[in-house]
Design a protein around this motif. Sequence first.
Motif, PDB file in Angstrom:
ATOM      1  N   LYS A   2       0.831  -1.190   0.000  1.00 19.85           N
ATOM      2  CA  LYS A   2       0.000   0.000   0.000  1.00 19.85           C
ATOM      3  C   LYS A   2       0.879   1.259   0.000  1.00 19.85           C
ATOM      4  O   LYS A   2       0.581   2.243  -0.660  1.00 19.85           O
ATOM      5  N   LYS A   3       1.985   1.168   0.735  1.00 18.70           N
ATOM      6  CA  LYS A   3       2.895   2.314   0.821  1.00 18.70           C
ATOM      7  C   LYS A   3       3.579   2.562  -0.519  1.00 18.70           C
ATOM      8  O   LYS A   3       3.734   3.697  -0.948  1.00 18.70           O
ATOM      9  N   ALA A   6       1.213   4.217  -2.756  1.00 18.72           N
ATOM     10  CA  ALA A   6       1.046   5.627  -2.376  1.00 18.72           C
ATOM     11  C   ALA A   6       2.202   6.464  -2.907  1.00 18.72           C
ATOM     12  O   ALA A   6       1.997   7.542  -3.468  1.00 18.72           O
ATOM     13  N   LEU A   7       3.422   5.946  -2.741  1.00 18.59           N
ATOM     14  CA  LEU A   7       4.594   6.689  -3.215  1.00 18.59           C
ATOM     15  C   LEU A   7       4.590   6.826  -4.730  1.00 18.59           C
ATOM     16  O   LEU A   7       4.927   7.872  -5.284  1.00 18.59           O
ATOM     17  N   ARG A   9       1.914   6.825  -6.661  1.00 19.96           N
ATOM     18  CA  ARG A   9       0.881   7.820  -7.003  1.00 19.96           C
ATOM     19  C   ARG A   9       1.431   9.226  -6.807  1.00 19.96           C
ATOM     20  O   ARG A   9       1.228  10.110  -7.625  1.00 19.96           O
ATOM     21  N   GLY A  10       2.142   9.402  -5.695  1.00 15.24           N
ATOM     22  CA  GLY A  10       2.741  10.701  -5.401  1.00 15.24           C
ATOM     23  C   GLY A  10       3.718  11.121  -6.479  1.00 15.24           C
ATOM     24  O   GLY A  10       3.703  12.263  -6.939  1.00 15.24           O
ATOM     25  N   THR A  96       7.096   7.959  10.296  1.00 15.36           N
ATOM     26  CA  THR A  96       5.894   7.258   9.834  1.00 15.36           C
ATOM     27  C   THR A  96       6.239   5.768   9.707  1.00 15.36           C
ATOM     28  O   THR A  96       7.425   5.424   9.719  1.00 15.36           O
ATOM     29  N   PRO A  97       5.223   4.925   9.548  1.00 16.05           N
ATOM     30  CA  PRO A  97       5.520   3.487   9.398  1.00 16.05           C
ATOM     31  C   PRO A  97       6.360   3.186   8.145  1.00 16.05           C
ATOM     32  O   PRO A  97       6.929   2.110   8.028  1.00 16.05           O
ATOM     33  N   LEU A  98       6.462   4.145   7.220  1.00 11.68           N
ATOM     34  CA  LEU A  98       7.301   3.939   6.033  1.00 11.68           C
ATOM     35  C   LEU A  98       8.775   3.883   6.430  1.00 11.68           C
ATOM     36  O   LEU A  98       9.517   3.040   5.934  1.00 11.68           O
ATOM     37  N   THR A  99       9.185   4.768   7.303  1.00  4.76           N
ATOM     38  CA  THR A  99      10.576   4.982   7.761  1.00  4.76           C
ATOM     39  C   THR A  99      11.483   5.482   6.636  1.00  4.76           C
ATOM     40  O   THR A  99      11.167   5.341   5.459  1.00  4.76           O
ATOM     41  N   TYR A 103      11.665   4.539   2.554  1.00  8.08           N
ATOM     42  CA  TYR A 103      11.648   5.547   1.492  1.00  8.08           C
ATOM     43  C   TYR A 103      12.834   5.358   0.554  1.00  8.08           C
ATOM     44  O   TYR A 103      12.681   5.356  -0.664  1.00  8.08           O
TER      45      TYR A 103
END
Lengths: 241, 284
Positions: A2-3, A6-7, A9-10, A96-99, A103
């Motif tokens: 999911k992360k 999201a990235l 899409r960003g 964040t849970p991403l860390t 990233y």
Amino acid sequence: MKKTAALLRGDIINIRRDALLLVNIVAPLLLALFLRFVLPQISALLLSRLQFDLTVHYPFILSFMTLFTPFMMGALAGFILLDDRDDNLLAYFSVTPLTKQGYLAYRTVVPSVLSFALTFAVLAFAKLAAVNYLSLIPVILMASIETPIAALFLGTYASNKVEGLALMKAMGILFFAPAVGYFVKSRLQLLAGIFPTYWVTQSFLESTRPTPAYWCYLLAGLAVHALYFSYLLKKFKVKAE
Amino acid sequence: MIEVNGLRFTYPGNASETIKGIDFQIRRGEIFGLLGPSGAGKSTIQKIVIGILKGYKGSAKIKGTELQRIRPDFYEKIGVGFELPNLYAKFTAVENLDFFRSLYSGDTENPMVLLEQVGLEKDAKTRVSDFSKGMKMRLNFCRAFVNKPDLVFLDEPTSGLDPVNAKKIKDIILKKKQEGKTIFITTHNMTVAEEICDRVAFIIDGQIKLIDSPRNLKISRGKKQLQVEYAEAGGIRQADFELAGLGSNPAFLKLLKEKEVQTMHTQEASLEDIFIQVTGRSLA
């Protein structure tokens, strides 16, 4: 997962709103069109007017073009990295849970995968010379490592996007190394091996029938790429603190 | 909620300690303020308790977990508002909030609700690059709540805001406390601390000099006196009275009866006075 989505899409929003980033995406597509439709015309012209047969150099031109897509993707990822660093986002990702590690993993792995796929697509579309796709897999894999190398280089040594653009142009020097490998016939050409690009084109040229030379270029090249990658990753982490 | 014991920290390459052995506990549902001038170690403590600065000595625990050993999912229920807004400049306000909420696997807040709370609902579709500094601060503030956190860290939450917006932010913080959230504020703004914090700690040179509720500090450190200003013979005069036995102090009662009183103030200390008293430094 999911992360990552999201990235991604960003990144798409960012690229759509920034002409500089858009260029990096469009460039490999233009290259593919050039190789397929324009280059054969130039070849025919050279042959008829100057009796110069460019087609014998097609494998080299292709090997050279193999470097182009990973480089453009690297510049793209590097510019986004610079933007994210300027906007102070790296600090935020670490809470964040991403860390921050998550990233950085995304920012290095996803552009490499894209490079890999796009480079194959460009080669297949160009249809310039017969290539051995199977033995090209590791070569293009190696070339794809240049994407995060370029991105981390920009992220570490440029303090903003303008400097990033200048550095990207300076990195054009990397494209001389393959020419040295192709045109300089003495052993001295190995000196060009301090540039990772040298190993990509050399192994590419040997890939039609995997010789021992192919394996030597490939293994040495992978080691050189790994060295650059790990060094720059370490440098960038210090810079991003 | 937060338990810190014998915390010490030295930055790599530094000869002396930045944090020199501090202890404090923060209860669930409390608003705790960490006050101090720049360079006192405030940011270092904050970085340790949000888990981004490891390698400390002593113990720092959140919800019973030592911060050296936290895992990424620890941040599912933590909210952080840094002092400098860190947002995607090319995204709109709502795109920013949507992006950040998709980094969490748990329940998240509707971005429009958050934007409304800070008065940014009309600017939801404006890109952050077109925002003023105050608008970025407010967006940065509401982002800290996007994952419905039960522990929130806010660094200078009202800096760069006009009084109306600062009030909105303070009201939201108080509302979140009523909902049972724990809030950890780092600031050098004494007025904000006085208004909303349940307890404050004064930090200077890496040590906690005082820790108590603003009310207790102000009363115990102030003069137990009442200062009265009144008009007399065309001028303003001033008189001080001890608070003890004030109701039966004849001079005071006489003044009330005969003079035109203009102001009356008890002489408790302000947090700023106490800070200067205790640390020998001003906050600026």
